[in-house]
Write a protein that holds these residues in place. Structure first.
Motif, PDB file in Angstrom:
ATOM      1  N   ASP A   1       0.854  -1.185   0.000  1.00  0.00           N
ATOM      2  CA  ASP A   1       0.000   0.000   0.000  1.00  0.00           C
ATOM      3  C   ASP A   1       0.892   1.237   0.000  1.00  0.00           C
ATOM      4  N   ILE A   2       0.851   2.009  -1.045  1.00  0.00           N
ATOM      5  CA  ILE A   2       1.664   3.220  -1.157  1.00  0.00           C
ATOM      6  C   ILE A   2       0.787   4.340  -1.663  1.00  0.00           C
TER       7      ILE A   2
ATOM      8  N   PRO B   1      17.711  -7.359   0.300  1.00  0.00           N
ATOM      9  CA  PRO B   1      18.032  -6.558  -0.899  1.00  0.00           C
ATOM     10  C   PRO B   1      16.780  -5.989  -1.569  1.00  0.00           C
ATOM     11  N   TRP B   2      16.977  -4.839  -2.219  1.00  0.00           N
ATOM     12  CA  TRP B   2      15.882  -4.214  -2.959  1.00  0.00           C
ATOM     13  C   TRP B   2      15.568  -5.050  -4.205  1.00  0.00           C
ATOM     14  N   SER B   3      14.292  -5.028  -4.540  1.00  0.00           N
ATOM     15  CA  SER B   3      13.891  -5.689  -5.794  1.00  0.00           C
ATOM     16  C   SER B   3      14.280  -4.792  -6.979  1.00  0.00           C
TER      17      SER B   3
ATOM     18  N   GLY C   1       9.392   4.572 -11.007  1.00  0.00           N
ATOM     19  CA  GLY C   1       8.911   3.289 -10.511  1.00  0.00           C
ATOM     20  C   GLY C   1       9.161   3.152  -9.018  1.00  0.00           C
ATOM     21  N   ILE C   2       8.964   1.930  -8.540  1.00  0.00           N
ATOM     22  CA  ILE C   2       9.228   1.663  -7.111  1.00  0.00           C
ATOM     23  C   ILE C   2      10.013   0.378  -6.997  1.00  0.00           C
ATOM     24  N   GLN C   3      10.731   0.307  -5.864  1.00  0.00           N
ATOM     25  CA  GLN C   3      11.414  -0.909  -5.469  1.00  0.00           C
ATOM     26  C   GLN C   3      10.906  -1.319  -4.091  1.00  0.00           C
ATOM     27  N   SER C   4      10.862  -2.603  -3.805  1.00  0.00           N
ATOM     28  CA  SER C   4      10.422  -3.099  -2.501  1.00  0.00           C
ATOM     29  C   SER C   4      11.478  -4.052  -1.940  1.00  0.00           C
TER      30      SER C   4
ATOM     31  N   ARG D   1      10.628   2.172  -2.055  1.00  0.00           N
ATOM     32  CA  ARG D   1      11.267   3.440  -2.382  1.00  0.00           C
ATOM     33  C   ARG D   1      11.069   3.709  -3.858  1.00  0.00           C
ATOM     34  N   SER D   2      11.217   4.971  -4.195  1.00  0.00           N
ATOM     35  CA  SER D   2      11.066   5.334  -5.607  1.00  0.00           C
ATOM     36  C   SER D   2      12.352   4.999  -6.357  1.00  0.00           C
ATOM     37  N   CYS D   3      12.185   4.745  -7.618  1.00  0.00           N
ATOM     38  CA  CYS D   3      13.329   4.488  -8.486  1.00  0.00           C
ATOM     39  C   CYS D   3      12.949   4.963  -9.889  1.00  0.00           C
TER      40      CYS D   3
END
Length: 1450
Positions: free
Chosen positions: A167-168, A638-640, A656-659, A690-692
């Protein structure tokens, strides 16, 4: 006459106005009464304090009230703010002109340092100013004009968004085209780029407020009442937990704990000061399992009892502290005592009593004796044996016949010289005291014969003696009684005489006729269990027929079998106590009291009872967690890969986002509940999304930072540097810097100093060995482990990771070693020897037994006991010791002749009262031994014949050498021979000159009533001793009141009993070499007797090292913010970035969380702040805006001010301020100006300083009369603006307006009272004396020319010790009054201690004394101060004009 008189001091009082509001104080006005130094900014509450005449409240000078305590006119407070305006720094210098040619702009600024009440939005004065500036050089006219239309980036509102179950919130952005005035126009008017993205999405970071749980219940509960003389009070607390910390500047957390006062009312309206103690009975003997000896049936145990405090008025149980007031605390040992279980105990009896008087005063009766059971037998111990004896006795205390000795034989024939004759004796009746009575008084008894036949030998007859008396049977019916006669001379028929001895049976002996043993154990009757009379006891009774009315003692009786008594507790629980801890896991307890310990197999008490007789119940408290952050940590995965937010976009690039997965870990274990880590680490979980971005072809996107470059081997730390870089995705560096206008070269490369491990030396720091912790947790001795700590120290005194020392130091010191706590060696002793012989052969003596130590005790073990024991003993009584003399043998002649001289013998030996032979030395010490051999003679027929010699008479002297005699009479007279040898005498000595006294031995060993230990008895030997040291019968000494037995106590050999080990404490340090965890245990029962003693104090506490790691310090370095970067536009919303680094004190860069944890720990007592970015200032990315044409133009935010707190607010929170300024307002369609131009944020309390902004003044100018005044930040010394106008000192030496009140003058720009006057309200009054009539407060007075109050005509002045004046009407007999006053002054009666009162025009003296009293004697014993407000009734008695007295009554 009786009058009511009031003291003059009661005529004036201090009057106060109500306290004013808390405000800044003009210190000049209150300089005589400064406020408390706690209020450093002079924040206080003032009020007016004036002296008033009581009857009409007229204002008078203060000296009229000087004998009264003056109330304060100012008190400190802390609610006024330090300023009523923004505090700003001074203006900076003007900046250089914005152009180098023609007209330009220059600006200056100032900084906001503080705001009133720390408001978040406040309109401070402008912080930015600009003005036109001109250059002398004109500008070149060929300047190109920029495009009139531009792209502007615009952001929408944040909306919920779900991606990968996360949920973001996402907000959409797009590019819009604007003209030169900032108006929106069609997109085709702006320059187009085929690769430009006109829409884009980005991740939102909304503000999230702190979230807390509901309040827990107040603890402890406020209920019940107080068993005290006054209401009782205590502090209640309640807590709540943080469920989520604030994020992105959200609202800070509120307080997490509250306190309130609970006041318990008195339980009863009666007096509650009456308390009493109740001591319960001892409980049954129980064995402590920890000291139980399973190899023996005989065990040491413990008995317990309770001491309970009871309120006598309410009959309720209260805490023991109420009964212990003004008393020493009850010794815990008194609540427990040693005992034994299943141990055999031999019976111990006392000494036999003396035989009782004969039951009949004359004739045959019964006499008896007994002995008491001192300690009964237990568990198959030796029986007590006979306890009572009775026997017959014979007394001659009544009237009886007495006979004299038989006379010599008298011939029956008057003229006969031999032959038959008669022997006579007197028989008469006597009383018990030996006086002669008439024969009829003895008529009840057979009368003894007065005569008997006898034979007088003729000259040639054989001579025989009379028969001796029958020998004594001595109470032994098995013996025979004998009598003898002896051959005294030869003659006719001697050969036929062979009947010289007769025997008969003992029939009149005294015999033991009754013996009684002890009672056996009480045995239940059939169908009975317990209660009164439900059992039966038996004993052995062995008796023959008793004489008279004496009955045989009973051999059985009823007895009581005790019923089981269960453990009994008090009926109500006490209230729950305050929690044992303030955080983490703590317990609250409540208790009941043991009113009765179990007895006789009753139901036992709960196993959670204490040795003090208290049964505890505990429950877990609701507490906030303790901040032990070393055990709780967040672990991230680790981040996706980056996943685009616009999945349907035709372009495979953009935002985009990373989880990633985030776990809460406690001591290496993953916890399911993240709230545990939130509360214990004081940090929210790290971001899981986080944003990417995936760069598009024309984006100015930058790569991630590369790894740091390696350091060289150069040991010059200042010269060696390392770096890391990043690059543009779509451009080379030169092109990127041209295209991406908001990126500078510093955004692409970072450089820092190198630290080379090889350039240092290292050594181990070694801690001390800690306690020996045994392998078996509850053991007291044996093998265990000791630990110590190691840390690695660098040659620059910096502690580094141990891995460095492992790498560079050759050896590693041991951190573990085995240890042993000596179990010791118990004392080993031999068995007791046999008892020695009694050291007294008669009377009471001492016997002894001994044992030896095989080896002594060593260590904390049982000690050796006594090596010798004594007991009282008695071989025989000293009563009745005498010489026994048997019958003489027949005379044995020498040489076998039939007559002549020879010798005879008899048995002589020493006997006791039982006629038993004893060593003759016992008799020899008392009396001379009778002879056992003596010469004898059998007269021949031609020799004189004599009778047997009588017994020797008593010695003629009782205390010196004397003589004694014996006689015989002539039986055969030979004519011509001297037959007169009928008397013999000899010298004698009787040892009767001695004195007699009691001798006492030391007390013997204590014999316990239980088999092993406990209460018992001990004895001592008491004897009657003659002055030559011989022990004799006690009848020779005077009465004996000395006790032979007393109570005593044998300490039970009870081992020390310890509690279980407590849990290990928290670590005393979070890092370093000296961190320890401890645990302890307590002494529940001290050792008694020779039991194993308790360990020394240091062995009750154990410690281990903990948190053995370097105490690193961390510091945050914050890079500069980058320029604002937009996506595909020249203005509008964008982002700016900076780098945050956490540097450890050894030079190593570590994760930022280390710095965050350090900052949080330093401020953990202040958790009400945002811990993510705004407070710690650790944000790496934030929104920014590039102004477009027509937008509101603002200055950038200033730097934050230093961290301040309000000095007047106790425990004030820290805050800091920044501001920005509007340069010009927005045009139509442009972005409007915001409201918040000043921003206040919280900062760490550890960084905050007290904000003091105070006025400073310069010197007065002589020419102008002015002086310079400025405002200063006292903490920095820098000039600022905005100090409080209310406290601003005057800047002109002239008072404006002019001073109009009397007795005032202008001084340093203020109206002040002249010398001799003081400010009262808004006027000035004299410190003493007067200047106006209104200053004279007494009637009939006025202010004279000498500035003193004078009396009007018809009145005279009386001066008091206080220098006050009264104007009194002149009495008619003024001469008498003056004379009496003069006499009183002369006699010293009127002096400094005399108080004078006035009522109705009469003068009375409060401390006037009766004649003869000293001046210091108070009236009626009551102390009266010089100027008190008490009222007295005074009776004046006039005696005569010359001498009148005044008396007083309270």
């Amino acid at each position: 006459m009786t009058l009511l008189v009031a003291c003059t001091s009661g005529q004036f009082v201090w009057k106060t106005t109500p306290w004013q509001d808390c405000q800044f104080i003009d210190t000049w006005q209150y300089s005589r009464h400064p406020i408390s130094p706690c209020c450093r900014l002079n924040c206080g509450q003032p009020r007016q304090v004036t002296c008033r005449r009581q009857r009409d409240q007229q204002l008078v000078p203060n000296y009229y009230c000087r004998h009264l305590s003056r109330p304060p006119n100012l008190q400190p407070c802390s609610s006024c703010s330090q300023s009523n305006a923004c505090i700003l720094s001074l203006w900076s210098s003007w900046s250089p002109c914005s152009t180098t040619c023609g007209q330009g702009i220059q600006s200056r600024h100032r900084q906001v340092l503080a705001v009133p009440n720390q408001q978040q939005i406040y309109h401070c004065p402008t912080t930015y100013q600009q003005q036109a500036c001109y250059n002398s050089m004109p500008c070149n006219q060929s300047i190109q004009l920029v495009s009139s239309t531009v792209w502007k980036s615009h952001l929408g509102q944040c909306e919920d968004y779900i991606v990968d179950d996360a949920d973001i919130q996402v907000r959409k952005g797009n590019l819009v085209c604007i003209d030169r005035n900032g108006n929106y126009i069609a997109d085709h008017y702006c320059p187009r780029n085929l690769n430009i993205r006109t829409t884009f999405d980005e991740l939102c970071y909304p503000k999230v407020d702190c979230l807390v749980s509901d309040w827990k219940n107040w603890s402890p509960a406020c209920q019940g009442c107080a068993n005290t003389s006054s209401p009782s009070s205590f502090i209640q607390k309640r807590y709540r937990r943080i469920l989520r910390y604030p994020i992105n500047g959200g609202q800070a957390c509120p307080l997490l704990s509250q306190e309130q006062l609970c006041i318990l009312p008195i339980c009863s309206s009666k007096s509650t000061n009456n308390y009493r103690q109740i001591i319960t009975d001892w409980g049954a003997c129980s064995i402590d399992p920890s000291v139980q000896n399973k190899n023996s049936t005989c065990q040491n145990g413990i008995q317990r009892r309770s001491i309970i405090c009871v309120n006598s008025d309410s009959n309720t149980i209260v805490e023991n502290q109420f009964c212990q007031k003004n008393k020493t605390e009850i010794d815990r040992v008194s609540l427990a005592r040693g005992c034994s279980i299943h141990c055999s105990q031999d019976c111990l009896t006392g000494q036999w009593s003396d035989w009782s008087k004969c039951s009949n005063s004359c004739g045959i009766g019964i006499t008896s004796r007994h002995r008491k059971i001192i300690i009964p037998p237990m568990n198959a111990g030796k029986d007590c044996g006979i306890l009572n004896q009775s026997q017959r006795c014979s007394q001659n205390n009544c009237s009886h016949w007495r006979t004299d000795a038989w006379s010599r034989c008298l011939p029956d024939q008057l003229n006969s010289q031999c032959g038959r004759g008669t022997s006579l004796r007197s028989v008469y009746c006597v009383s018990h005291d030996g006086s002669t009575l008439s024969d009829q008084n003895c008529s009840h008894l057979p009368r003894p014969s007065r005569d008997r036949s006898c034979l007088i030998p003729c000259l040639d007859d054989c001579i025989l003696s009379e028969w001796t008396s029958w020998s004594d049977c001595h109470g032994n019916c098995s013996k025979v009684s004998k009598r003898q006669r002896y051959l005294l001379g030869t003659g006719r028929n001697c050969e036929s005489v062979n009947h010289l001895e007769e025997t008969r049976s003992c029939t009149d002996c005294l015999k033991d006729i009754c013996t009684v043993s002890q009672w056996n154990a009480c045995i239940p009757k059939p169908n009975s269990t317990c209660g009164i009379g439900t059992g039966q006891q038996m004993r052995l009774v062995n008796c023959s027929s008793l004489l008279g009315n004496h009955s045989i003692p009973a051999n059985n009786r009823d007895c009581d079998i005790p019923c089981p008594i269960d453990c009994k507790l008090s009926s109500q629980w006490t209230t729950w106590s305050i929690c044992s801890q303030s955080c983490g896991e703590g317990y609250s307890t409540r208790s009941k009291f043991i009113m009765q310990y179990p007895l006789h197999g009753g139901k036992p008490c709960p196993n959670n009872g204490t040795i003090d007789g208290i049964v505890l119940q505990k429950r877990l408290c609701d507490l906030p967690p303790c901040q032990n952050r070393t055990q709780y940590q967040w672990v991230t995965h680790p981040w996706s890969s980056c996943k685009l937010l616009q999945e349907n976009s035709t372009m495979a690039c953009g935002g985009g986002i990373q989880s990633r997965q985030v776990d809460c870990v406690y001591n290496g274990y993953t916890m399911d509940d993240h709230e545990v880590c939130i509360n214990n680490s004081l940090l929210n979980a790290p971001d899981h999304v986080r944003s990417c971005s995936i760069p598009c072809s024309n984006d100015c996107s930058l790569s991630e930072w590369s790894a740091w470059s390696k350091c060289s081997s150069n040991c010059n730390h200042n010269a060696d540097r390392k770096y890391r870089v990043r690059h543009f995705y779509n451009y080379n560096m030169s092109t990127g810097l041209q295209v991406c206008k908001h990126t500078v070269e510093a955004d692409l490369k970072q450089v820092t100093n190198c630290i080379n491990d090889q350039c240092f030396t290292y050594k181990w720091l070694i801690g001390q060995w800690h306690s020996c912790v045994l392998t078996l947790d509850n053991a007291n001795c044996g093998k265990g482990i000791q630990k110590r700590s190691l840390l690695c120290e660098r040659s620059d005194n910096t502690i580094v990771d141990n891995d460095v020392c492992i790498k560079y130091v050759d050896s590693i010191p041991a951190t573990l070693k085995t240890c042993t706590i000596d179990c010791g060696l118990h004392c080993q002793m031999t068995q007791w020897s046999h008892w020695s012989d009694c050291d007294q052969e008669c009377g009471y003596g001492i016997k002894r037994r001994k044992r030896q130590i095989i080896h002594y005790a060593s260590g904390n073990v049982k000690r050796c006991g006594n090596l010798q024991e004594t007991e009282v003993c008695q071989q025989r009584s000293c009563h009745g010791i005498s010489w026994f003399t048997g019958a003489w043998s027949q005379c044995i002649l020498n040489n076998g002749s039939s007559c002549g001289h020879g010798g005879r013998t008899r048995k002589v030996y020493c006997i006791d009262s039982n006629q038993s032979p004893i060593p003759k030395r016992l008799c020899e010490a008392l009396i001379m031994q009778p002879v056992n051999v003596e010469p004898c003679q059998i007269s021949c027929s031609n020799q004189c014949g004599y009778s047997m010699w009588s017994e020797w008479s008593s010695c003629s002297q009782t205390c010196s050498r004397g003589s004694r005699r014996r006689t015989r009479y002539l039986l055969r007279d030979i004519s011509g021979l001297d037959c007169t040898d009928t008397v013999q005498a000899e010298a004698c000595i009787v040892n009767s000159c001695h004195k007699y006294y009691w001798t006492v031995s030391p007390w013997t060993r204590c014999v316990p009533s239980s088999p092993i230990c406990g209460q018992g008895v001990q004895f001592r030997a008491i004897n009657c001793q003659r002055s030559d040291g011989v022990v004799v019968g006690s009848s020779l000494c005077s009465n004996n009141n000395l006790p032979t037995m007393r109570d005593c106590n044998v300490p039970c050999n009870t081992d020390c009993i310890l509690s279980e080990w407590s849990s290990w404490s928290s670590c005393s340090a979070s890092c370093g070499l000296n961190g320890t965890i401890t645990r302890q245990r307590y002494i529940l029962y001290n050792a008694t007797g020779n039991g194993r003693p308790c360990p020394q104090h240091q062995h009750l506490l154990q410690s281990l090292p903990c948190n053995v790691k370097p105490c690193f310090n961390y510091r945050i370095t914050r890079g500069h913010w980058s320029r604002c970067t937009t996506v595909g536009s020249e203005c509008g919303h964008g982002k700016r970035y900076r780098t945050i680094r956490c540097i450890r004190n050894d030079g190593l860069e570590v994760d930022t969380s280390k710095c965050i944890a350090t900052l949080i720990k330093a401020n953990e007592n202040k958790i009400g702040f945002n811990v993510k970015e705004s407070t710690l200032d650790i944000g790496t990315k934030e929104d920014c805006y590039i102004s477009c044409k027509g937008d509101c133009v603002l200055t950038t935010w200033s730097n934050y001010s230093p961290c301040h707190y309000d000095c007047n607010q106790k425990n004030g929170n820290g805050y800091r301020v920044r501001a920005r300024q509007i340069i010009h307002q927005a045009n139509a369609g442009g972005l409007p100006c915001p409201n918040n131009l000043v921003e206040v944020t919280r900062c760490l309390p550890s960084e905050a300083t007290c904000a003091q902004f105070i006025w400073r003044t310069g010197k007065w100018s002589i020419q102008s009369g002015n002086r310079e005044i400025w405002c200063v930040d006292s903490s920095t010394g820098k000039n600022v603006t905005g100090c409080n106008k209310l406290t601003m000192p005057p800047d002109n030496i002239q008072c404006q307006p002019e001073c109009s009140n009397a007795n005032q003058e202008c001084r340093d720009g203020r109206c002040v009272c002249i010398v001799g006057f003081q400010r009262i309200n808004n006027g000035c009054m004299p410190i003493s004396g007067c200047t106006e009539d209104k200053h004279c407060a007494y009637n009939n007075s006025f202010c004279g020319t000498n500035r003193q109050c004078l009396c009007r005509d018809g009145f005279y002045r009386m001066t008091f010790p206080s220098n006050d004046n009264l104007c009194l009407p002149v009495p008619k007999n003024e001469t008498l009054i003056r004379r009496k006053q003069d006499r009183m002054i002369r006699d010293g009666i009127i002096g400094g201690a005399l108080a004078v009162c006035l009522l109705g025009g009469y003068l009375f003296f409060i401390r006037w004394l009766r004649k003869g009293y000293s001046m210091n004697q108070p009236v009626r014993g009551r102390k009266t101060s010089l100027w008190n407000n008490d009222v007295y009734t005074v009776r004046r008695q006039l005696a005569n004009e010359e001498d009148d007295d005044v008396f007083f009554e309270d």
